[in-house]
Write an enzyme that holds these catalytic residues in place. Structure first.
Site, PDB file in Angstrom:
ATOM      1  N   HIS A 296       0.845  -1.200   0.000  1.00 31.74           N
ATOM      2  CA  HIS A 296       0.000   0.000   0.000  1.00 31.74           C
ATOM      3  C   HIS A 296       0.878   1.248   0.000  1.00 31.74           C
ATOM      4  CE1 HIS A 296      -3.325   2.650   0.861  1.00 31.74           C
ATOM      5  NE2 HIS A 296      -2.793   3.038   2.015  1.00 31.74           N
ATOM      6  N   ASP A 319      -3.412   9.205   4.013  1.00 34.15           N
ATOM      7  CA  ASP A 319      -3.579   7.793   3.668  1.00 34.15           C
ATOM      8  C   ASP A 319      -4.989   7.565   3.137  1.00 34.15           C
ATOM      9  OD1 ASP A 319      -3.797   5.005   3.569  1.00 34.15           O
ATOM     10  OD2 ASP A 319      -2.595   4.706   5.371  1.00 34.15           O
ATOM     11  N   CYS A 382      -4.186   3.282  -4.715  1.00 32.70           N
ATOM     12  CA  CYS A 382      -3.471   3.996  -3.643  1.00 32.70           C
ATOM     13  C   CYS A 382      -2.304   4.821  -4.181  1.00 32.70           C
ATOM     14  CB  CYS A 382      -2.995   3.016  -2.575  1.00 32.70           C
ATOM     15  SG  CYS A 382      -2.083   1.589  -3.199  1.00 32.70           S
TER      16      CYS A 382
END
Length: 438
Positions: A296, A319, A382
């Site tokens: 990620h 995030d 992401c």
């Protein structure tokens, strides 16, 4: 999910690795954080597993089908007057055997020819030689011997008078197919250097790297670093000195240095400083640090406010899945800043946008903030969100960070699809770069 075309471009190893990566994401906290609870991710895993299982079945079928052909390639039968067979495989060199195997892949029912041999071209029409009568064999031999003068094939008999049955060289279609494969490989291996080959921070990009920009694919470090460099080159000139960008490989090196033994730490940090050689990081307004852990991406921004604000360095963590542990990341970055602060204090400190009082107590004046940001709606965007965080931040924050700038953040900072659309934008930019370089 890469789609059928995307999956076909993956090797078996890449496909296996990706299945393992997706399963790890599903079993971790990513699946639970997705809007559909990971249902689409499970379907994606199943698609990849089906593709791998299909490849295994095809490979197994090909292996079973190749056994008769392999037997024919390894053994060249000699037809004697008694219609018996004798193996001549040991009479051929390893080089010729390799050539026979290559040609047989083009036409499995044929036996290949060597240019230095005279051969008898017999039209088998897919039938086994053992089913032909002696009269028919003799007829075939006679007819082909008459036509051999007008063809590229020739006739040769061995010392014992027995004929070897071989055929013509590989066909033009096979050569064209091989050329097409070679051209595809060559295109994939084409390289460019952005912004230029002579740039000390240039990013090397292969055409094959663009595969990570396919729909629903995960961005590679190469593509991430390309766009980071692109942002550096295209942002307003007046802001050049305000930003510093670390590439995607820096954080892991920093982590190794921070977690090293005390007697090794100093030597590791000496080597680590090559990453920002000639740069005083406390002079910069913003330092962008992409983080890649647990399959990620997230982003850390180190901000150094104006002196009059009486604030020390401010750490921001953005995030798009709230997957990374902010506390752990902040601890690593804090140690990085403190270590650099200690190093700079050994010599004469240049003028800084930090007051003397704050500078003397800097380790205790580092602020930490977990920033609420729009969340991605899938498991693969992401990297795009991290790049979009950078781009949007640069566009909207002018000058050093002010308290009022925190107001721009939030779940409605931008629409998630805006970040997802960055995939096509990067693809267009790279496509143009490759076009200009050719």
């Amino acid at each position: 999910m890469d789609g059928e075309e995307g999956l076909s471009n993956l090797s078996n190893k890449e496909l296996t690795d990706k299945i393992a990566r997706l399963k790890k994401s599903l079993s971790g906290s990513i699946g639970a954080r997705l809007p559909d609870g990971g249902e689409k991710l499970r379907a994606n895993i199943q698609l990849h597993e089906d593709e791998l299982e299909l490849r295994k079945r095809v490979a197994s079928d090909k292996q079973a089908e190749s056994k008769p052909a392999n037997a024919f390639q390894e053994e060249i039968y000699v037809l004697n007057p008694c219609d018996c067979k004798r193996t001549l495989s040991n009479q051929f060199s390893q080089r010729k055997r390799h050539k026979r195997e290559f040609l047989s892949r083009q036409a499995p029912y044929k036996s290949p020819v060597d240019k230095d041999e005279l051969v008898l071209n017999v039209d088998l029409k897919g039938r086994d030689c053992s089913t032909l009568s002696e009269a028919k064999i003799a007829s075939c031999f006679s007819k082909k011997s008459e036509a051999s003068q007008a063809q590229s094939s020739y006739t040769r008999r061995h010392a014992n008078g027995e004929a070897v049955v071989l055929v013509d060289e590989e066909e033009p279609d096979a050569i064209k197919a091989t050329e097409r494969v070679d051209q595809t490989v060559e295109r994939k291996e084409t390289k460019i250097y952005y912004p230029s080959r002579v740039d000390p921070e240039s990013v090397e990009i292969c055409c094959s790297d663009m595969e990570s920009l396919a729909p629903e694919a995960y961005l590679s470090s190469t593509i991430m670093n390309f766009y980071i460099r692109y942002l550096q080159k295209t942002k307003p000139h007046a802001d050049v000195d305000e930003y510093h960008f670390f590439n995607t490989y820096f954080y892991q090196k920093l982590k190794e240095a921070v977690l090293s033994k005390q007697n090794e730490k100093e030597a590791l940090f000496v080597r680590l400083r090559r990453w920002w050689k000639g740069v005083n990081i406390f002079e910069k307004a913003y330092i962008f640090l992409p983080i890649h852990e647990d399959l990620h991406w997230s982003l850390i921004i180190i901000c150094v406010p104006d002196k009059e604000d009486q604030l020390g360095p401010v750490l921001l963590h953005l995030d798009s899945l709230r997957l990374h542990c902010s506390k752990t990341l902040f601890a690593t970055i804090r140690k990085f800043l403190v270590q650099e602060w200690k190093f700079l204090r050994q010599g004469e400190v240049p003028p800084l946008p930090i007051s003397d009082k704050l500078w003397e107590n800097l380790p205790r004046r580092i602020d930490e903030n977990i920033i609420p940001v729009p969340q991605q709606r899938n498991e693969y965007d992401c990297g795009l969100f991290v790049l979009f965080f950078m781009e949007r931040f640069i566009e909207e924050v002018h000058g050093r960070l002010k308290k009022k700038d925190f107001m721009m953040f939030g779940r409605r900072w931008f629409k998630p699809e805006e970040a997802s659309c960055l995939r096509m934008k990067i693809h267009r930019i790279l496509k143009e770069e490759f076009k200009n370089a050719s």
